[in-house]
Write a protein that holds these residues in place. Structure first.
Motif, PDB file in Angstrom:
ATOM      1  N   ASP A  84       0.842  -1.197   0.000  1.00 32.86           N
ATOM      2  CA  ASP A  84       0.000   0.000   0.000  1.00 32.86           C
ATOM      3  C   ASP A  84       0.877   1.247   0.000  1.00 32.86           C
ATOM      4  O   ASP A  84       1.848   1.344   0.746  1.00 32.86           O
ATOM      5  CB  ASP A  84      -0.910   0.013   1.226  1.00 32.86           C
ATOM      6  CG  ASP A  84      -1.959  -1.085   1.185  1.00 32.86           C
ATOM      7  OD1 ASP A  84      -2.299  -1.545   0.069  1.00 32.86           O
ATOM      8  OD2 ASP A  84      -2.436  -1.490   2.263  1.00 32.86           O
ATOM      9  N   THR A  87      -3.181   7.100  -0.665  1.00 35.94           N
ATOM     10  CA  THR A  87      -4.257   7.481  -1.575  1.00 35.94           C
ATOM     11  C   THR A  87      -3.869   8.744  -2.338  1.00 35.94           C
ATOM     12  O   THR A  87      -3.093   9.571  -1.850  1.00 35.94           O
ATOM     13  CB  THR A  87      -5.573   7.727  -0.817  1.00 35.94           C
ATOM     14  OG1 THR A  87      -5.367   8.784   0.139  1.00 35.94           O
ATOM     15  CG2 THR A  87      -6.027   6.476  -0.103  1.00 35.94           C
ATOM     16  N   ASN A  89      -5.727  11.835  -5.060  1.00 33.91           N
ATOM     17  CA  ASN A  89      -7.018  12.339  -5.535  1.00 33.91           C
ATOM     18  C   ASN A  89      -6.840  13.562  -6.408  1.00 33.91           C
ATOM     19  O   ASN A  89      -5.825  14.263  -6.345  1.00 33.91           O
ATOM     20  CB  ASN A  89      -7.957  12.647  -4.353  1.00 33.91           C
ATOM     21  CG  ASN A  89      -7.329  13.577  -3.340  1.00 33.91           C
ATOM     22  OD1 ASN A  89      -7.125  14.753  -3.604  1.00 33.91           O
ATOM     23  ND2 ASN A  89      -7.003  13.035  -2.164  1.00 33.91           N
ATOM     24  N   ILE A 115      -4.227   0.887  -8.994  1.00 38.98           N
ATOM     25  CA  ILE A 115      -4.989   1.945  -8.332  1.00 38.98           C
ATOM     26  C   ILE A 115      -6.468   1.611  -8.469  1.00 38.98           C
ATOM     27  O   ILE A 115      -6.996   1.535  -9.579  1.00 38.98           O
ATOM     28  CB  ILE A 115      -4.717   3.330  -8.947  1.00 38.98           C
ATOM     29  CG1 ILE A 115      -3.234   3.664  -8.893  1.00 38.98           C
ATOM     30  CG2 ILE A 115      -5.547   4.400  -8.242  1.00 38.98           C
ATOM     31  CD1 ILE A 115      -2.877   4.969  -9.590  1.00 38.98           C
ATOM     32  N   GLY A 117     -10.300   2.824  -7.418  1.00 36.17           N
ATOM     33  CA  GLY A 117     -11.020   3.954  -6.872  1.00 36.17           C
ATOM     34  C   GLY A 117     -12.012   4.539  -7.844  1.00 36.17           C
ATOM     35  O   GLY A 117     -12.505   3.864  -8.760  1.00 36.17           O
ATOM     36  N   ASP A 195     -10.391   9.806  -6.744  1.00 32.66           N
ATOM     37  CA  ASP A 195      -9.871   9.355  -5.456  1.00 32.66           C
ATOM     38  C   ASP A 195      -9.573   7.869  -5.560  1.00 32.66           C
ATOM     39  O   ASP A 195     -10.441   7.084  -5.958  1.00 32.66           O
ATOM     40  CB  ASP A 195     -10.900   9.608  -4.353  1.00 32.66           C
ATOM     41  CG  ASP A 195     -10.355   9.251  -2.982  1.00 32.66           C
ATOM     42  OD1 ASP A 195      -9.502   9.988  -2.464  1.00 32.66           O
ATOM     43  OD2 ASP A 195     -10.776   8.207  -2.449  1.00 32.66           O
ATOM     44  N   GLY A 196      -8.345   7.473  -5.209  1.00 32.16           N
ATOM     45  CA  GLY A 196      -8.005   6.070  -5.344  1.00 32.16           C
ATOM     46  C   GLY A 196      -6.898   5.618  -4.412  1.00 32.16           C
ATOM     47  O   GLY A 196      -6.037   6.417  -4.013  1.00 32.16           O
ATOM     48  N   ALA A 197      -6.928   4.335  -4.074  1.00 34.39           N
ATOM     49  CA  ALA A 197      -5.894   3.720  -3.244  1.00 34.39           C
ATOM     50  C   ALA A 197      -4.800   3.165  -4.143  1.00 34.39           C
ATOM     51  O   ALA A 197      -5.074   2.384  -5.063  1.00 34.39           O
ATOM     52  CB  ALA A 197      -6.492   2.605  -2.399  1.00 34.39           C
ATOM     53  N   GLN A 199      -1.345   1.043  -4.941  1.00 39.22           N
ATOM     54  CA  GLN A 199      -0.508  -0.088  -4.530  1.00 39.22           C
ATOM     55  C   GLN A 199       0.624  -0.248  -5.536  1.00 39.22           C
ATOM     56  O   GLN A 199       0.412  -0.107  -6.742  1.00 39.22           O
ATOM     57  CB  GLN A 199      -1.333  -1.373  -4.467  1.00 39.22           C
ATOM     58  CG  GLN A 199      -2.417  -1.363  -3.409  1.00 39.22           C
ATOM     59  CD  GLN A 199      -3.229  -2.647  -3.437  1.00 39.22           C
ATOM     60  OE1 GLN A 199      -3.784  -3.021  -4.445  1.00 39.22           O
ATOM     61  NE2 GLN A 199      -3.273  -3.333  -2.300  1.00 39.22           N
TER      62      GLN A 199
END
Length: 236
Positions: A84, A87, A89, A115, A117, A195-197, A199
């Motif tokens: 991880d 985030t 955005n 990513i 989101g 908006d996204g997480a 990795q």
């Protein structure tokens, strides 16, 4: 094969003169990883491999599950073991790539990027299946279909490849998209992340598998050709 190895079948350079015939079955490819991207025989659409399942985004825009007996001329796969990375955005695609480079901290290592989101906009493409005798890679631009989607949830995934290995790879980011509802996707040309997480997964080993038994590959002459320029034109 370990999580630190990126496996690649074929090279970007072999696609330049039109070596689009599939030389590895999808089922065999997926013995080397559960996640990745690629294309089918004749550059037929864009592949997204996620959690062991293989999806094709066709030139019609339709998404379907790929059969293990289908063939690829080029693909990358790895076993997902992401870290991880926070985030992000409100970033346009070019700014997003710049931020990813900052998070990676180097441009001299192979990385997988994922990513998931909400995306304000995604601009993708998929190439229509080519028939023999195959055209050059650049010529297939006329056969590509472009798609746009607004306010879509999904996953942006693919790889960063160092310029050190240009020719075997396309230097920089090579990213595909697949919406959560499996109704939209393709090779990413642009867009904006809402908006996204994020990795990331760095690879210590790069395993290149060549189609050495393919007659066209054995006879192709790449000396003196402007391979890198043509790869850049085709990928962008």
């Amino acid at each position: 094969m370990t999580e630190s190895t990126l496996y690649q079948h074929g090279t970007l350079a072999l696609l330049v003169p039109g070596l689009f015939r599939g030389t590895m079955r999808v089922g065999e490819l997926m013995q080397h990883g559960d996640t990745g991207i690629g294309t089918l025989t004749g550059l037929d659409g864009e592949l997204v491999m996620e959690a062991g399942k293989v999806y094709q985004v066709a030139a019609t825009g339709q998404v379907r599950v790929v059969d293990p007996d289908e063939l690829v001329p080029f693909a990358n796969v790895h076993y997902a073991d992401y870290t991880d990375a926070g985030t992000l955005n409100k970033l346009a695609f070019t700014d997003l790539q710049a931020r990813l480079l900052e998070l990676m901290g180097t441009q001299n290592a192979f990385y997988a990027v994922r990513i998931h989101g909400e995306f304000s906009h995604v601009h993708t493409r998929a190439v229509a299946a080519q028939r023999e005798p195959y055209p050059t890679l650049v010529a297939t631009a006329a056969a590509q279909h472009e798609f746009h989607a607004d306010d879509v949830e999904g996953t942006l995934s693919g790889y960063f490849s160092p310029a050190l290995y240009a020719g075997a790879v396309s230097p920089g980011f090579h990213l595909h998209f697949l919406s959560d509802d499996h109704q939209f996707g393709g090779h990413v040309l642009g867009g904006e992340l809402a908006d996204g997480a994020v990795q990331l997964q760095r690879f210590d080993d790069f395993q290149l598998h060549l189609p050495n038994d393919d007659a066209d590959f054995k006879q192709a002459d790449f000396t003196g050709s402007d391979v890198l320029d043509q790869i850049h034109q085709a990928e962008n």
